[in-house]
Design an enzyme around this catalytic site. Structure first.
Site, PDB file in Angstrom:
ATOM      1  N   LYS A  88      -9.539   1.280   2.089  1.00  0.00           N
ATOM      2  CA  LYS A  88      -8.174   1.389   2.594  1.00  0.00           C
ATOM      3  C   LYS A  88      -7.886   2.788   3.138  1.00  0.00           C
ATOM      4  CE  LYS A  88      -3.426   0.297   1.091  1.00  0.00           C
ATOM      5  NZ  LYS A  88      -2.644  -0.194  -0.069  1.00  0.00           N
ATOM      6  N   GLU A  98      -5.167  -7.947  -2.560  1.00  0.00           N
ATOM      7  CA  GLU A  98      -5.598  -6.572  -2.827  1.00  0.00           C
ATOM      8  C   GLU A  98      -5.909  -6.380  -4.315  1.00  0.00           C
ATOM      9  OE1 GLU A  98      -3.661  -2.096  -2.020  1.00  0.00           O
ATOM     10  OE2 GLU A  98      -2.416  -3.901  -1.926  1.00  0.00           O
ATOM     11  N   CYS A 113      -3.055  -4.214   2.861  1.00  0.00           N
ATOM     12  CA  CYS A 113      -1.659  -3.966   2.500  1.00  0.00           C
ATOM     13  C   CYS A 113      -0.973  -2.957   3.420  1.00  0.00           C
ATOM     14  CB  CYS A 113      -1.579  -3.559   1.030  1.00  0.00           C
ATOM     15  SG  CYS A 113       0.057  -3.857   0.291  1.00  0.00           S
TER      16      CYS A 113
END
Length: 267
Positions: free
Chosen positions: A112, A41, A145
């Site tokens: 995300k 990430e 994540c």
């Protein structure tokens, strides 16, 4: 159909893209045999920003990115594709993104959906939904994540036909995602490549233990917790299209979506 998938576990250098590129150059040499390489990430910037202004100063536009230009050249040199975390500037907004690219350029971007802790002060919630992209004959999805917590995101990837889900990460909660991600792999019958980072930034310690999971949730490769490390393993992505669990059970055919809606839920 065989392909080699790799994860690169390393520590990007906060605020120093050239130092990060120098690190990656040697690690990607080790991945020369891979077909698809997954990076952590926010690999172009580092993670523990002191402010949105700092994050903004370290961000790049997908269309004008020095970091992505470097990765594109690595893709050309080694004949692989890369999925990387990316601090993305778009107009006046920042997104914690993942970009899939090869020697021809960017294939697709995911932003995300589920922001963690102080990310909420810096980034916009993702607006891409959960796309799946074609990499030759292989269908590739990306999550980032903290998305590991939300089974809905992983299920959508399965319903959209992902063969592989790339999971760039900067995990700081020891062991949780590394235990949960294999379950997402088996319940959706696809491969997962979790590329975590290592090291420390300010008060954060990243947990390493990157892994590659098979369609039965088995761990095909796993990294250590604190060292820079390349994982590489051979998979058959077409196995992800066999959703049969027993001779009378099929992951897709046995679903009961009519029961999954409006069970007293508000959303």
């Amino acid at each position: 159909m065989e392909m080699k998938i790799a994860t690169v576990q390393f520590a990007p250098v906060l605020g120093n893209i050239e130092a990060t590129i120098a690190k990656l150059g040697s690690l990607l040499e080790e991945a020369d045999e891979a077909d698809l390489v997954v990076l952590p990430e926010l690999a172009n910037s580092g993670y523990a920003f002191s402010s949105r202004e700092e994050a903004w100063s370290l961000s790049e536009r997908v269309e004008e990115s020095h970091f992505l230009s470097f990765l594109k050249e690595e893709c050309r040199k080694h004949q692989f594709a890369i999925a990387t975390g990316f601090n993305e500037r778009s107009h006046d907004k920042l997104f914690n993104s993942a970009v899939l690219l090869d020697a021809d350029g960017v294939i697709g971007t995911y932003r995300k959906a589920h922001l963690f802790l102080n990310e909420k002060d810096i980034f916009e919630p993702g607006d891409t939904g959960f796309p799946v992209f074609s990499l030759g004959e292989v269908r590739v999805g990306m999550l980032i994540c903290f998305d590991w917590v939300f089974p809905e995101a992983w299920r959508i990837m399965g319903l959209k036909g992902a063969d592989i889900v790339c999971h760039p990460s900067n995990l700081v909660l020891p062991g949780l995602a590394q235990r949960t991600v294999p379950a997402h792999a088996v319940t959706n019958r696809y491969y997962v490549a979790l590329a975590n980072r290592i090291g420390q930034e300010k008060d954060l310690t990243f947990t390493g233990n990157s892994l590659i999971c098979g369609t039965k949730g088995e761990i095909l490769a796993e990294a250590e917790a604190t060292t820079e490390q390349l994982l590489i393993t051979t998979i058959d992505p077409l196995q992800a299209r066999d959703k049969s669990l027993t001779k009378r059970n099929n992951w897709l055919q046995d679903r009961r979506p009519e029961l999954y809606r409006n069970e007293g839920l508000t959303d």
